[in-house]
Design a protein around this motif. Structure first.
Motif, PDB file in Angstrom:
ATOM      1  N   ILE A 312       0.831  -0.989  -0.026  1.00 31.39           N
ATOM      2  CA  ILE A 312       0.178  -0.010  -0.060  1.00 31.39           C
ATOM      3  C   ILE A 312       0.683   1.297   0.079  1.00 31.39           C
ATOM      4  O   ILE A 312       2.013   1.057   0.577  1.00 31.39           O
ATOM      5  CB  ILE A 312      -0.763   0.069   1.275  1.00 31.39           C
ATOM      6  CG1 ILE A 312      -2.072   1.153   1.191  1.00 31.39           C
ATOM      7  CG2 ILE A 312      -0.171   0.139   2.567  1.00 31.39           C
ATOM      8  CD1 ILE A 312      -3.088   0.723   2.194  1.00 31.39           C
ATOM      9  N   ASP A 313       0.185   2.333  -0.331  1.00 34.32           N
ATOM     10  CA  ASP A 313       0.945   3.804  -0.605  1.00 34.32           C
ATOM     11  C   ASP A 313       0.067   4.566   0.424  1.00 34.32           C
ATOM     12  O   ASP A 313      -1.286   4.840   0.254  1.00 34.32           O
ATOM     13  CB  ASP A 313       1.203   4.322  -1.859  1.00 34.32           C
ATOM     14  CG  ASP A 313       2.075   3.430  -2.592  1.00 34.32           C
ATOM     15  OD1 ASP A 313       2.567   2.547  -2.198  1.00 34.32           O
ATOM     16  OD2 ASP A 313       1.957   3.408  -3.916  1.00 34.32           O
ATOM     17  N   ILE A 314       0.808   5.167   1.406  1.00 32.98           N
ATOM     18  CA  ILE A 314      -0.023   6.126   2.309  1.00 32.98           C
ATOM     19  C   ILE A 314       0.725   7.514   2.369  1.00 32.98           C
ATOM     20  O   ILE A 314       1.904   7.688   1.876  1.00 32.98           O
ATOM     21  CB  ILE A 314       0.064   5.696   3.850  1.00 32.98           C
ATOM     22  CG1 ILE A 314       1.485   5.348   4.096  1.00 32.98           C
ATOM     23  CG2 ILE A 314      -0.809   4.098   3.698  1.00 32.98           C
ATOM     24  CD1 ILE A 314       1.335   4.676   5.583  1.00 32.98           C
ATOM     25  N   TYR A 315       0.056   8.422   2.801  1.00 33.61           N
ATOM     26  CA  TYR A 315       0.402  10.099   2.897  1.00 33.61           C
ATOM     27  C   TYR A 315       1.237  10.079   3.991  1.00 33.61           C
ATOM     28  O   TYR A 315       2.459  10.791   3.887  1.00 33.61           O
ATOM     29  CB  TYR A 315      -0.777  10.750   2.911  1.00 33.61           C
ATOM     30  CG  TYR A 315      -1.442  11.062   1.680  1.00 33.61           C
ATOM     31  CD1 TYR A 315      -1.016  11.893   0.579  1.00 33.61           C
ATOM     32  CD2 TYR A 315      -2.533  10.291   1.460  1.00 33.61           C
ATOM     33  CE1 TYR A 315      -1.509  11.903  -0.456  1.00 33.61           C
ATOM     34  CE2 TYR A 315      -3.380  10.299   0.324  1.00 33.61           C
ATOM     35  CZ  TYR A 315      -2.947  11.166  -0.790  1.00 33.61           C
ATOM     36  OH  TYR A 315      -3.507  11.381  -1.925  1.00 33.61           O
ATOM     37  N   GLN A 316       1.239   9.755   5.383  1.00 33.06           N
ATOM     38  CA  GLN A 316       1.872  10.128   6.413  1.00 33.06           C
ATOM     39  C   GLN A 316       2.300   8.936   7.171  1.00 33.06           C
ATOM     40  O   GLN A 316       1.739   7.858   7.259  1.00 33.06           O
ATOM     41  CB  GLN A 316       1.187  11.151   6.936  1.00 33.06           C
ATOM     42  CG  GLN A 316       0.937  12.381   6.390  1.00 33.06           C
ATOM     43  CD  GLN A 316       0.233  13.426   7.121  1.00 33.06           C
ATOM     44  OE1 GLN A 316       0.771  13.713   8.429  1.00 33.06           O
ATOM     45  NE2 GLN A 316      -0.934  14.119   6.826  1.00 33.06           N
TER      46      GLN A 316
END
Length: 361
Positions: A312-316
């Motif tokens: 997964i790719d997340i912001y913070q």
């Protein structure tokens, strides 16, 4: 050894006798294994065609029309006789060619049969089916991660074209047919769909891992094609190339579903709702390439609790820690965080008892 002496003397050679003799020899050769046919042809004698009028113009002699007409009539008879002989000889030559072709075909069939039976003497043909099956597994392409396309130049399709025995073994191994790459081709979809269906039938209830490339209304055709095998599908990798795709047709009613990978999803807001509907059997989720925030992650409940593998790719960074808390059974995580580490952020100690592998960027 059969021998025919064909003698063409002057213009009286009996062509019909030669044809009959040739037919008899062909018959004898077919039934008695005659090894060779010898044709001895004597040289054709060219007749003397000189006449008192052969030199032209001839001013020393008077020309008699009666003599000329007689000569012309004689030459016409001679020409007709030669044409008849040529026609007969062409019949003989055609017969020889036909006989030669039959003998060549006979030789080829004998050679083919001999080579086939020679192969049975090889140790490869005496291998038990179980051993040959393991060899076939090792023949599967290694340059692809999971999925195979129905190419006649690669295993498993290539294995079915070697011989009848190998085809029976390969078709009888469901595990060779459990991974498939599928893409709608509108130009010859009926033919492609038949090929895909034949492949899937060979899986014979084995767990299926599929990659589906969807564009426009492809999801309708693909869902119709995989519907008979819906209870076998455990893994899906779906590439969406249009916001017109109907993902619900591919992501619902999958009772044995365990692994989902989504790429190029155009309609991002709908991703969480579809993932939240995944069955409790789902264990692996890869949505790399799509950015998720804390709100998105929370909307995935209750899927998180059952997952053991995530990409997964997340912001913070705080979303990364929240993700770990949401997934108590997680053992493998590949995560990309968009923003760099915030040194002002206060991190509380957190223990995750199941995690074994983390790839963090």
């Amino acid at each position: 050894m059969q021998a025919i002496e064909m003698t063409t003397a002057n213009s009286k050679a009996n062509i019909l006798d030669m044809i009959d003799a040739l037919q008899n020899i062909a018959l004898v050769s077919a039934y008695n294994n005659v090894h060779s046919l010898q044709l001895a042809c004597s040289q054709v004698t060219i007749p003397d065609l000189e006449t008192p009028y052969s030199s032209f113009p001839n001013t020393d002699q008077s020309i008699h029309q009666d003599h000329i007409s007689a000569i012309i009539n004689e030459r016409q008879k001679q020409l007709d006789a030669v044409l008849h002989e040529i026609s007969g000889m062409e019949t003989v030559v055609d017969g020889l060619k036909n006989l030669h072709q039959q003998l060549v075909e006979k030789k080829d069939r004998i050679t083919q049969s001999m080579n086939m039976h020679k192969r049975f003497g090889s140790a490869l043909w005496r291998l038990p089916t179980e051993v040959l099956s393991q060899i076939f597994y090792h023949c599967l392409p290694k340059d692809r991660i999971l999925w195979f396309s129905p190419s006649s130049r690669e295993a498993p399709m290539l294995l079915t074209e070697v011989c009848r025995g190998w085809r029976e073994v390969a078709v009888g191994i469901p595990g060779l047919w459990r991974r498939l790459y599928m893409q709608v081709n509108n130009s010859d979809w009926q033919e492609v769909a038949f090929c895909y269906d034949s492949w899937l039938k060979r899986s014979r209830g084995c767990r299926l891992s599929l990659q589906l490339n969807c564009d426009a209304d492809d999801s309708i055709k693909l869902r119709s094609l995989v519907q008979p095998y819906i209870n076998q599908i455990t893994s899906l990798c779906i590439y969406f190339f249009s916001d017109m795709v109907q993902p619900e047709l591919l992501l619902i009613n999958l009772p044995a579903f365990q692994e989902l990978k989504i790429r190029n999803f155009q309609d991002f807001p709908s991703v969480p709702q579809y993932i939240s509907r995944m069955p409790s059997t789902l264990r692996s989720l890869d949505v790399s390439g799509l950015w998720f925030n804390l709100e998105h992650l929370s909307s995935f409940d209750p899927v998180w609790a059952n997952l053991t593998n995530i990409g997964i790719d997340i912001y913070q960074l705080n979303e990364f820690l929240h993700l770990l808390q949401l997934c108590p059974n997680l053992s493998s995580l590949t995560v990309y965080v968009r923003r760099r580490f915030d040194r002002t952020m206060t991190l509380e100690p957190f223990t995750h008892s199941e995690i074994r592998y983390i790839r963090f960027s």
